[in-house]
Design a protein around this motif. Structure first.
Motif, PDB file in Angstrom:
ATOM      1  N   SER A   4       0.859  -1.186   0.000  1.00  0.00           N
ATOM      2  CA  SER A   4       0.000   0.000   0.000  1.00  0.00           C
ATOM      3  C   SER A   4       0.892   1.231   0.000  1.00  0.00           C
ATOM      4  O   SER A   4       2.042   1.180   0.409  1.00  0.00           O
ATOM      5  N   GLY A   5       0.338   2.332  -0.497  1.00  0.00           N
ATOM      6  CA  GLY A   5       1.107   3.557  -0.551  1.00  0.00           C
ATOM      7  C   GLY A   5       0.270   4.684  -1.125  1.00  0.00           C
ATOM      8  O   GLY A   5      -0.939   4.545  -1.326  1.00  0.00           O
ATOM      9  N   THR A   6       0.945   5.793  -1.384  1.00  0.00           N
ATOM     10  CA  THR A   6       0.258   6.971  -1.889  1.00  0.00           C
ATOM     11  C   THR A   6       0.241   7.000  -3.406  1.00  0.00           C
ATOM     12  O   THR A   6      -0.812   7.110  -4.017  1.00  0.00           O
ATOM     13  N   SER A   7       1.414   6.907  -4.046  1.00  0.00           N
ATOM     14  CA  SER A   7       1.480   6.981  -5.505  1.00  0.00           C
ATOM     15  C   SER A   7       2.713   6.246  -6.001  1.00  0.00           C
ATOM     16  O   SER A   7       3.611   5.924  -5.235  1.00  0.00           O
ATOM     17  N   LEU A  23      -3.115   1.877  -3.846  1.00  0.00           N
ATOM     18  CA  LEU A  23      -2.526   3.210  -3.814  1.00  0.00           C
ATOM     19  C   LEU A  23      -3.654   4.215  -3.658  1.00  0.00           C
ATOM     20  O   LEU A  23      -4.632   4.171  -4.396  1.00  0.00           O
ATOM     21  N   SER A  24      -3.500   5.145  -2.725  1.00  0.00           N
ATOM     22  CA  SER A  24      -4.521   6.171  -2.536  1.00  0.00           C
ATOM     23  C   SER A  24      -4.416   7.261  -3.594  1.00  0.00           C
ATOM     24  O   SER A  24      -5.317   8.066  -3.752  1.00  0.00           O
ATOM     25  N   GLY A  25      -3.322   7.278  -4.333  1.00  0.00           N
ATOM     26  CA  GLY A  25      -3.110   8.266  -5.390  1.00  0.00           C
ATOM     27  C   GLY A  25      -2.948   7.615  -6.747  1.00  0.00           C
ATOM     28  O   GLY A  25      -3.465   6.533  -7.004  1.00  0.00           O
ATOM     29  N   GLU A  26      -2.171   8.289  -7.603  1.00  0.00           N
ATOM     30  CA  GLU A  26      -2.024   7.894  -8.997  1.00  0.00           C
ATOM     31  C   GLU A  26      -0.859   6.951  -9.256  1.00  0.00           C
ATOM     32  O   GLU A  26       0.126   6.960  -8.536  1.00  0.00           O
ATOM     33  N   LYS A  43      -6.133   5.208  -7.407  1.00  0.00           N
ATOM     34  CA  LYS A  43      -7.050   6.326  -7.634  1.00  0.00           C
ATOM     35  C   LYS A  43      -7.167   6.621  -9.124  1.00  0.00           C
ATOM     36  O   LYS A  43      -8.265   6.786  -9.647  1.00  0.00           O
TER      37      LYS A  43
END
Length: 147
Positions: A4-7, A23-26, A43
């Motif tokens: 898991s991570g942001t981008s 991923l919470s982002g792109e 995302k």
């Protein structure tokens, strides 16, 4: 798998999100290929020239490209749009075939499919898609279109 991570971003290398990765982002690239597999989720996904392949995964917003191919396989769900952008007017591009977009059996695109320049769009008779702008879909039966 399971990460898991942001981008995740790259210029020329590829990125793969395997089973259950989130991923919470792109996920973005310039030339690298992007792949989301088995339950992965991001995302948004975009690449200028790289191939985008989504296999039984979820994109919560949009997929975008300028000149890369896109393939959606299995029970992939795109909750936003698919957009094939125009190149900036001052960009020189070598001769190459138009991008190929394949929406396979079981895949769902909830938003629009918008094409700002020529592309080949293949849509399975067992896929669900939103409105299509700028391309004429070629419907196919079976697992894959005849290219």
């Amino acid at each position: 798998a399971g990460a898991s991570g942001t981008s995740a971003k790259t210029v020329n290398g590829g990125i793969t999100l395997d089973k259950g990765a989130r991923l919470s982002g792109e996920v973005t690239s310039v030339n690298g290929n992007l792949t989301l597999n088995d339950g992965a989720e991001a995302k948004a996904v975009s690449s200028i020239n790289g191939t985008i392949i989504i296999n039984d995964a979820v994109v919560n917003q949009d997929i975008a490209t300028v000149d890369g191919d896109i393939t959606l396989n299995g029970h992939t769900r795109i909750q936003g749009n698919i957009r094939v952008h125009n190149l900036p007017p001052d960009t020189v591009q070598a001769e190459r075939p138009p991008p190929v977009v394949i929406i396979g059996p079981g895949a769902t695109v909830q938003g629009k499919l918008r094409f700002e320049h020529s592309a080949k769009l293949y849509v399975s008779d067992k896929a669900t898609v939103g409105p299509i702008e700028g391309a004429t879909p070629i419907t196919f039966s079976g697992d894959k279109p005849l290219l």
